[in-house]
Scaffold this motif. Structure first.
Motif, short mmCIF file in Angstrom:
data_model
loop_
_atom_site.label_atom_id
_atom_site.label_comp_id
_atom_site.label_asym_id
_atom_site.label_seq_id
_atom_site.Cartn_x
_atom_site.Cartn_y
_atom_site.Cartn_z
N ARG A 51 0.84 -1.22 0.00
CA ARG A 51 0.00 0.00 0.00
C ARG A 51 0.86 1.25 0.00
O ARG A 51 0.57 2.22 -0.71
CB ARG A 51 -0.93 0.00 1.21
CG ARG A 51 -2.09 -0.94 1.08
CD ARG A 51 -3.00 -0.87 2.28
NE ARG A 51 -4.11 -1.79 2.15
CZ ARG A 51 -4.85 -2.21 3.15
NH1 ARG A 51 -4.61 -1.79 4.38
NH2 ARG A 51 -5.84 -3.05 2.95
N LEU A 52 1.92 1.25 0.81
CA LEU A 52 2.81 2.41 0.87
C LEU A 52 3.48 2.64 -0.48
O LEU A 52 3.58 3.78 -0.94
CB LEU A 52 3.86 2.21 1.97
CG LEU A 52 3.34 2.25 3.40
CD1 LEU A 52 4.45 1.86 4.37
CD2 LEU A 52 2.77 3.62 3.75
N GLU A 53 3.92 1.56 -1.10
CA GLU A 53 4.56 1.69 -2.41
C GLU A 53 3.58 2.20 -3.46
O GLU A 53 3.91 3.05 -4.28
CB GLU A 53 5.16 0.35 -2.84
CG GLU A 53 6.37 -0.04 -2.01
CD GLU A 53 6.84 -1.45 -2.27
OE1 GLU A 53 6.25 -2.15 -3.12
OE2 GLU A 53 7.82 -1.87 -1.60
N TYR A 54 2.35 1.70 -3.41
CA TYR A 54 1.33 2.15 -4.36
C TYR A 54 1.04 3.63 -4.16
O TYR A 54 0.98 4.39 -5.13
CB TYR A 54 0.05 1.33 -4.18
CG TYR A 54 -1.07 1.82 -5.05
CD1 TYR A 54 -1.12 1.49 -6.40
CD2 TYR A 54 -2.09 2.62 -4.53
CE1 TYR A 54 -2.14 1.96 -7.21
CE2 TYR A 54 -3.11 3.09 -5.34
CZ TYR A 54 -3.14 2.75 -6.67
OH TYR A 54 -4.14 3.22 -7.47
N GLU A 55 0.87 4.05 -2.90
CA GLU A 55 0.58 5.46 -2.62
C GLU A 55 1.73 6.36 -3.06
O GLU A 55 1.52 7.52 -3.41
CB GLU A 55 0.29 5.64 -1.13
CG GLU A 55 -1.05 5.04 -0.72
CD GLU A 55 -1.25 4.99 0.78
OE1 GLU A 55 -0.37 5.45 1.54
OE2 GLU A 55 -2.32 4.47 1.19
N ALA A 56 2.95 5.83 -3.04
CA ALA A 56 4.12 6.60 -3.47
C ALA A 56 4.28 6.58 -4.99
O ALA A 56 5.19 7.21 -5.53
CB ALA A 56 5.38 6.05 -2.80
N GLY A 57 3.39 5.86 -5.68
CA GLY A 57 3.47 5.79 -7.13
C GLY A 57 4.42 4.72 -7.65
O GLY A 57 4.75 4.69 -8.82
N ASP A 58 4.85 3.85 -6.77
CA ASP A 58 5.80 2.81 -7.14
C ASP A 58 5.05 1.54 -7.53
O ASP A 58 4.89 0.62 -6.73
CB ASP A 58 6.76 2.53 -5.98
CG ASP A 58 7.86 1.56 -6.36
OD1 ASP A 58 8.06 1.33 -7.56
OD2 ASP A 58 8.52 1.05 -5.44
N TYR A 59 4.56 1.52 -8.74
CA TYR A 59 3.84 0.36 -9.26
C TYR A 59 3.93 0.36 -10.77
O TYR A 59 4.31 1.34 -11.37
CB TYR A 59 2.37 0.37 -8.82
CG TYR A 59 1.61 1.59 -9.28
CD1 TYR A 59 0.95 1.61 -10.50
CD2 TYR A 59 1.54 2.73 -8.49
CE1 TYR A 59 0.25 2.73 -10.93
CE2 TYR A 59 0.85 3.85 -8.90
CZ TYR A 59 0.20 3.85 -10.12
OH TYR A 59 -0.48 4.96 -10.53
#
Length: 69
Positions: A51-59
């Protein structure tokens, strides 16, 4: 007054027409709680990290994923 007492009081004041919908919500919440109890601590940590990676745009997008196969 406890939260449970307050909730029961509010339910008593609802029209019977709303009770099936309320029951659906309560059963859904109960199922979600049971599902969460089945998740290991490692899985919970992985979900939080994802979730943290997704929120940071890391996907990657679906197109990027498919291209990587």
């Amino acid at each position: 007054m406890t939260v449970k007492e307050r909730l029961l009081q509010e339910i008593e004041q609802l029209s019977d027409d709303f009770l099936p919908e309320l029951l659906d919500v309560v059963l859904s919440m109960k199922q979600r709680q049971e599902d969460e109890e089945e998740i290991s601590e490692e899985e919970k940590a992985n979900i939080i990290q994802a979730r943290l990676e997704y929120e940071a745009g890391d996907y990657m997008t679906l197109e990027e994923f498919e291209a990587s196969l």
